[in-house]
Design a protein around this motif. Structure first.
Motif, PDB file in Angstrom:
ATOM      1  N   THR A  81      36.268  19.765   8.111  1.00  0.00           N
ATOM      2  CA  THR A  81      36.577  21.074   8.461  1.00  0.00           C
ATOM      3  C   THR A  81      35.569  21.739   9.448  1.00  0.00           C
ATOM      4  N   ASP A  94      30.817  19.269   4.894  1.00  0.00           N
ATOM      5  CA  ASP A  94      32.355  19.023   5.103  1.00  0.00           C
ATOM      6  C   ASP A  94      32.619  18.981   6.751  1.00  0.00           C
ATOM      7  N   ARG A 114      37.289  21.002  12.671  1.00  0.00           N
ATOM      8  CA  ARG A 114      38.133  21.765  13.034  1.00  0.00           C
ATOM      9  C   ARG A 114      37.609  23.104  13.631  1.00  0.00           C
ATOM     10  N   ALA A 134      31.569  25.140   4.654  1.00  0.00           N
ATOM     11  CA  ALA A 134      31.748  23.698   5.059  1.00  0.00           C
ATOM     12  C   ALA A 134      30.442  23.082   5.447  1.00  0.00           C
ATOM     13  N   GLN A 168      34.358  30.203   6.283  1.00  0.00           N
ATOM     14  CA  GLN A 168      34.823  29.037   6.077  1.00  0.00           C
ATOM     15  C   GLN A 168      33.862  28.003   6.589  1.00  0.00           C
ATOM     16  N   GLU A 169      33.302  28.444   7.924  1.00  0.00           N
ATOM     17  CA  GLU A 169      32.033  27.728   8.753  1.00  0.00           C
ATOM     18  C   GLU A 169      30.734  27.476   7.753  1.00  0.00           C
TER      19      GLU A 169
END
Length: 177
Positions: free
Chosen positions: A76, A73, A79, A68, A64-65
């Motif tokens: 994200t 992003d 987060r 993003a 996900q990192e």
């Protein structure tokens, strides 16, 4: 004799009943296990247990990192990143979150997509260390050619309560030689 048999059967039923009541809903006796259990049900209403390890969770967060970052992003990334994140980039510069966000806003250039191949994840209490390599292909518009970039990386994730945050990253380009 019949009385002894009835008492024996009663004791077996009581012991069996206690055994089932001491288990969790997913049938796991040890609630301190480092495995996360999720109960789900399919369309036929048969319960299915999905086991997700912390390694799976870290692997998912790391991907996900990466996605993003490629998309810039920042919502994200905020987060996923620790507020105290520190990064050693392949160009040997040390950056903080504010430096990275500043770079994002200054540059209209897109970040080339890259693959992240995780070779090892080690978890010690509230620290997860992810190591592997990344492959990116960049294009040089002036020279009309593409360049393959390979680098080694280490990502350090720290658990803050129940949430993992990326606390440190180091990446080094690997020479083609």
């Amino acid at each position: 004799m019949k009385r002894n048999i009835l008492i024996f059967v009663f004791l077996i039923l009581a012991a069996t009943s206690f055994k089932y009541r001491s288990k969790t809903q997913a049938g796991i006796l040890n609630p301190d296990s480092r495995v996360l259990i999720e109960q789900t049900a399919d369309s036929s209403n048969d319960p299915v247990t999905i086991v997700k390890t912390e390694n799976d969770e870290i692997r998912s967060l790391d991907n996900q990192e990466r996605e993003a970052y490629i998309k810039k992003d920042t919502v994200t990334l905020s987060r996923l990143w620790s507020p105290n994140l520190i990064v050693t980039n392949p160009d040997n510069s040390v950056k903080t979150i504010s430096d990275i966000k500043n770079d994002f806003s200054k540059s209209s250039k897109s970040i080339p997509a890259f693959d992240r191949i995780i070779e090892k994840i080690t978890i010690n209490d509230n620290v997860a260390i992810v190591m592997g390599h990344e492959n990116a292909i960049t294009s040089n518009a002036l020279e009309f050619k593409e360049k393959n970039i390979n680098r080694r990386f280490s990502n350090i994730w720290m658990k803050d309560g129940s949430t993992w945050k990326l606390a440190a990253r180091q990446a080094t380009n690997i020479s083609d030689k």
